[in-house]
Design a protein around this motif. Structure first.
Motif, PDB file in Angstrom:
ATOM      1  N   GLU A   1       0.824  -1.200   0.000  1.00  0.00           N
ATOM      2  CA  GLU A   1       0.000   0.000   0.000  1.00  0.00           C
ATOM      3  C   GLU A   1       0.860   1.253   0.000  1.00  0.00           C
ATOM      4  N   ARG A   2       1.999   1.228   0.718  1.00  0.00           N
ATOM      5  CA  ARG A   2       2.891   2.390   0.720  1.00  0.00           C
ATOM      6  C   ARG A   2       3.374   2.706  -0.689  1.00  0.00           C
ATOM      7  N   GLN A   3       3.766   1.681  -1.418  1.00  0.00           N
ATOM      8  CA  GLN A   3       4.229   1.885  -2.783  1.00  0.00           C
ATOM      9  C   GLN A   3       3.111   2.428  -3.664  1.00  0.00           C
ATOM     10  N   LYS A   4       1.922   1.862  -3.504  1.00  0.00           N
ATOM     11  CA  LYS A   4       0.784   2.304  -4.303  1.00  0.00           C
ATOM     12  C   LYS A   4       0.463   3.768  -4.040  1.00  0.00           C
ATOM     13  N   SER A   5       0.435   4.170  -2.770  1.00  0.00           N
ATOM     14  CA  SER A   5       0.066   5.544  -2.439  1.00  0.00           C
ATOM     15  C   SER A   5       1.093   6.541  -2.955  1.00  0.00           C
ATOM     16  N   THR A   6       2.386   6.182  -2.924  1.00  0.00           N
ATOM     17  CA  THR A   6       3.402   7.117  -3.405  1.00  0.00           C
ATOM     18  C   THR A   6       3.376   7.241  -4.925  1.00  0.00           C
ATOM     19  N   VAL A   7       3.135   6.138  -5.621  1.00  0.00           N
ATOM     20  CA  VAL A   7       3.028   6.220  -7.078  1.00  0.00           C
ATOM     21  C   VAL A   7       1.758   6.983  -7.469  1.00  0.00           C
ATOM     22  N   LEU A   8       0.681   6.799  -6.695  1.00  0.00           N
ATOM     23  CA  LEU A   8      -0.526   7.593  -6.929  1.00  0.00           C
ATOM     24  C   LEU A   8      -0.242   9.082  -6.759  1.00  0.00           C
ATOM     25  N   ALA A   9       0.551   9.429  -5.740  1.00  0.00           N
ATOM     26  CA  ALA A   9       0.913  10.830  -5.529  1.00  0.00           C
ATOM     27  C   ALA A   9       1.729  11.354  -6.700  1.00  0.00           C
ATOM     28  N   ALA A  10       2.628  10.507  -7.212  1.00  0.00           N
ATOM     29  CA  ALA A  10       3.422  10.910  -8.375  1.00  0.00           C
ATOM     30  C   ALA A  10       2.537  11.112  -9.603  1.00  0.00           C
ATOM     31  N   LEU A  11       1.551  10.238  -9.767  1.00  0.00           N
ATOM     32  CA  LEU A  11       0.631  10.358 -10.903  1.00  0.00           C
ATOM     33  C   LEU A  11      -0.189  11.649 -10.806  1.00  0.00           C
ATOM     34  N   GLU A  12      -0.699  11.950  -9.619  1.00  0.00           N
ATOM     35  CA  GLU A  12      -1.496  13.159  -9.445  1.00  0.00           C
ATOM     36  C   GLU A  12      -0.649  14.404  -9.711  1.00  0.00           C
TER      37      GLU A  12
ATOM     38  N   GLU B   1       7.362  23.427 -10.084  1.00  0.00           N
ATOM     39  CA  GLU B   1       6.954  23.015  -8.743  1.00  0.00           C
ATOM     40  C   GLU B   1       6.266  21.656  -8.766  1.00  0.00           C
ATOM     41  N   GLU B   2       5.411  21.414  -9.762  1.00  0.00           N
ATOM     42  CA  GLU B   2       4.730  20.123  -9.862  1.00  0.00           C
ATOM     43  C   GLU B   2       5.722  19.005 -10.188  1.00  0.00           C
ATOM     44  N   LEU B   3       6.693  19.300 -11.022  1.00  0.00           N
ATOM     45  CA  LEU B   3       7.714  18.296 -11.327  1.00  0.00           C
ATOM     46  C   LEU B   3       8.530  17.951 -10.085  1.00  0.00           C
ATOM     47  N   ARG B   4       8.752  18.950  -9.234  1.00  0.00           N
ATOM     48  CA  ARG B   4       9.459  18.685  -7.976  1.00  0.00           C
ATOM     49  C   ARG B   4       8.636  17.744  -7.107  1.00  0.00           C
ATOM     50  N   ARG B   5       7.316  17.898  -7.091  1.00  0.00           N
ATOM     51  CA  ARG B   5       6.440  17.001  -6.329  1.00  0.00           C
ATOM     52  C   ARG B   5       6.512  15.576  -6.859  1.00  0.00           C
ATOM     53  N   VAL B   6       6.562  15.423  -8.167  1.00  0.00           N
ATOM     54  CA  VAL B   6       6.708  14.084  -8.754  1.00  0.00           C
ATOM     55  C   VAL B   6       8.004  13.450  -8.269  1.00  0.00           C
ATOM     56  N   ASP B   7       9.088  14.239  -8.294  1.00  0.00           N
ATOM     57  CA  ASP B   7      10.385  13.714  -7.887  1.00  0.00           C
ATOM     58  C   ASP B   7      10.393  13.337  -6.414  1.00  0.00           C
ATOM     59  N   GLU B   8       9.735  14.110  -5.571  1.00  0.00           N
ATOM     60  CA  GLU B   8       9.667  13.780  -4.142  1.00  0.00           C
ATOM     61  C   GLU B   8       8.944  12.450  -3.930  1.00  0.00           C
ATOM     62  N   ALA B   9       7.847  12.252  -4.656  1.00  0.00           N
ATOM     63  CA  ALA B   9       7.099  10.999  -4.509  1.00  0.00           C
ATOM     64  C   ALA B   9       7.952   9.812  -4.938  1.00  0.00           C
ATOM     65  N   LEU B  10       8.637   9.932  -6.065  1.00  0.00           N
ATOM     66  CA  LEU B  10       9.459   8.822  -6.553  1.00  0.00           C
ATOM     67  C   LEU B  10      10.647   8.577  -5.633  1.00  0.00           C
ATOM     68  N   SER B  11      11.210   9.637  -5.087  1.00  0.00           N
ATOM     69  CA  SER B  11      12.333   9.474  -4.153  1.00  0.00           C
ATOM     70  C   SER B  11      11.891   8.734  -2.897  1.00  0.00           C
ATOM     71  N   SER B  12      10.655   9.002  -2.449  1.00  0.00           N
ATOM     72  CA  SER B  12      10.163   8.314  -1.249  1.00  0.00           C
ATOM     73  C   SER B  12       9.885   6.842  -1.536  1.00  0.00           C
ATOM     74  N   VAL B  13       9.541   6.497  -2.773  1.00  0.00           N
ATOM     75  CA  VAL B  13       9.369   5.080  -3.121  1.00  0.00           C
ATOM     76  C   VAL B  13      10.663   4.330  -2.855  1.00  0.00           C
ATOM     77  N   LEU B  14      11.787   4.932  -3.239  1.00  0.00           N
ATOM     78  CA  LEU B  14      13.093   4.290  -3.084  1.00  0.00           C
ATOM     79  C   LEU B  14      13.652   4.426  -1.678  1.00  0.00           C
ATOM     80  N   GLY B  15      13.024   5.271  -0.843  1.00  0.00           N
ATOM     81  CA  GLY B  15      13.531   5.469   0.510  1.00  0.00           C
ATOM     82  C   GLY B  15      14.595   6.531   0.596  1.00  0.00           C
ATOM     83  N   LEU B  16      14.675   7.400  -0.406  1.00  0.00           N
ATOM     84  CA  LEU B  16      15.716   8.426  -0.416  1.00  0.00           C
ATOM     85  C   LEU B  16      15.354   9.612   0.473  1.00  0.00           C
TER      86      LEU B  16
END
Length: 461
Positions: free
Chosen positions: A399-410, A428-443
């Motif tokens: 679910e954690r992975q799903k929610s972060t990818v959903l955030a990246a999609l939004e 700014e929106e591209l930065r939000r995408v990058d934050e979501a993807l970084s959290s998927v990897l645990g960065l």
């Protein structure tokens, strides 16, 4: 507290107390299962790992070569065991640190003696649950998706769970996320170019077209991964199958027949089952969670009403419903469960009046007493399960992975809308995408979830 030689690349024969390495925290633990075994594995990881091996056997083995050594009490002559020692250099081990693995005899006394000897060495301490894996994450040896997959691999009960977890541990999802981030970096570079060279019309126009192309590619890839997320959840957690019906239609008896034991209490009194009773099954390599529920009816007893409410909730969140009718009570109304797929089961078929009894409206007839129809019902459940999991192995399993990818999609969709708002909003929106993807990897931004993840790991992993 014994002193041991600490070997460093600058001075490989330097001798000093390990006290100065207390902050570095060299850790050790039994990594194989508790109890007697033919072989037990004890791991040591940290800057004093080589020194600990020297203290126990008086020599260093070559890197990545198993050698037979004699372990003794540090500073003494008492032999603890003869075992295999494996040594790994920093950067070439699971944790990324200098590490040693001791494959000792698995007797309880041997394991206790070796652990006691390690505890006597200054600068070493017993590892916490999941600490070896956490160090691998912090040292960049694995990403958070691999940590989660490793936990799933250890907990896997079925072949399909093992396959899915191994797929994740091999880094397939992490590789895909890094590819997404590479695309995103391309888009952010184009945005920077559009900002810096906005006065050059041809540059801005070209960059704008390429940004749109990258965002479309990202949105499509996010959507594809999320489409398969339900399949990943079913394989990882099991297909949730709720047995629903009126009181005394044979729900508990059916559950017991599947389980092969008296898991649920069966009586002639209506309302015996008050809570959800679960049985986990391995069905052709897939995990299935079969749930017995309270009989659905208008109840007066407040405790029974609570059980019925829980039964209805179980039906709403299930992946598949077994709607039972014994020929006298009728089926529950499946529409109240929000379109969850169902199988209409005629229970107690051994009590039917005769072979010519009408079976209209039923998908299958079974008898838990004679086991007639149970194999066919299992095949129907398996067919539904395989339909839900057909295709390539999914990337998203939690679910954690799903929610972060959903955030990246939004954020990606917001970025596409921001194209008409202004270039600064887009960045700014591209930065939000990058934050979501970084959290998927645990960065970034996952410290609060790490404790929950590693609390489920065993000590020594």
């Amino acid at each position: 507290m014994a002193q041991i030689k600490v070997l460093t690349s600058q001075d490989p024969v330097a001798t000093r107390s390990v006290k100065s390495l207390a902050q570095a925290q060299t850790i050790y633990s039994l990594s194989s299962g508790q109890g007697r075994a033919g072989v037990a594995v004890i791991r040591i990881s940290g800057p004093a790992a080589d020194a600990a091996l020297m203290a126990l056997c008086g020599k260093l083995t070559p890197h990545r070569e198993a050698r037979l050594v004699t372990l003794r009490v540090p500073g003494g002559t008492v032999v603890l065991d003869r075992c295999l020692a494996l040594r790994f250099a920093a950067g070439a081990s699971f944790t990324g640190e200098a590490s040693v693995e001791l494959q000792v005899h698995g007797g309880l006394a041997v394991v206790k003696a070796v652990l006691r000897a390690l505890s006597s060495l200054e600068g070493l301490r017993l590892a916490e649950a999941g600490e070896f894996t956490r160090r691998a994450l912090e040292n960049g040896r694995i990403d958070l998706t691999q940590v989660e997959a490793l936990g799933d691999l250890i907990a896997a009960d079925t072949d399909e769970q093992r396959r899915l977890a191994l797929h994740g541990f091999e880094g397939h999802f992490g590789h895909t996320v890094r590819e997404w981030r590479a695309w995103l970096l391309e888009a952010r570079a184009l945005v920077a170019a559009e900002i810096d060279f906005s006065d050059e019309g041809d540059v801005g126009e070209d960059a704008s077209s390429e940004i749109d192309s990258v965002l479309e590619r990202l949105e499509r890839s996010f959507t594809d991964a999320l489409t398969r997320a339900d399949s990943g959840r079913i394989v990882a957690d099991g297909l949730r199958v709720a047995i629903l019906g009126a009181p005394n239609v044979g729900k508990s008896t059916l559950l017991n027949a599947f389980a092969g034991s008296d898991v649920a209490i069966v009586t002639e009194h209506a309302g015996t089952t008050r809570d959800i009773v679960e049985v986990r099954l391995d069905l052709a390599g897939y995990a299935v969670v079969l749930q017995d529920t309270a009989g659905l009816r208008e109840a007066v007893d407040p405790v029974e009403r609570i059980g019925i409410d829980r039964a209805r909730e179980a039906g709403r969140v299930a992946d598949l419903l077994l709607l039972l009718d014994d020929g006298d009570n009728g089926f529950p109304d499946g529409t109240e469960f929000g379109g969850v797929p169902s199988i209409r089961v005629r229970s107690k078929s051994d009590l039917a009046v005769g072979p010519d009894e009408p079976q209209a409206g039923y998908d299958i007839a079974v008898s838990a007493e004679t086991r007639h129809g149970l194999d066919s019902l299992q095949k129907r459940i398996l067919a539904h399960l395989e339909h839900r999991t057909v295709g390539d192995l999914p990337l998203i399993t939690r679910e954690r992975q799903k929610s972060t990818v959903l955030a990246a999609l939004e954020a990606c969709r917001d970025a596409r809308r921001a194209r008409v708002t202004g270039i600064d909003f887009l960045d700014e929106e591209l930065r939000r995408v990058d934050e979501a993807l970084s959290s998927v990897l645990g960065l970034i931004g996952v410290e609060e979830v790490l404790g929950a993840i590693f609390s489920k790991f065993c000590v020594g992993k």
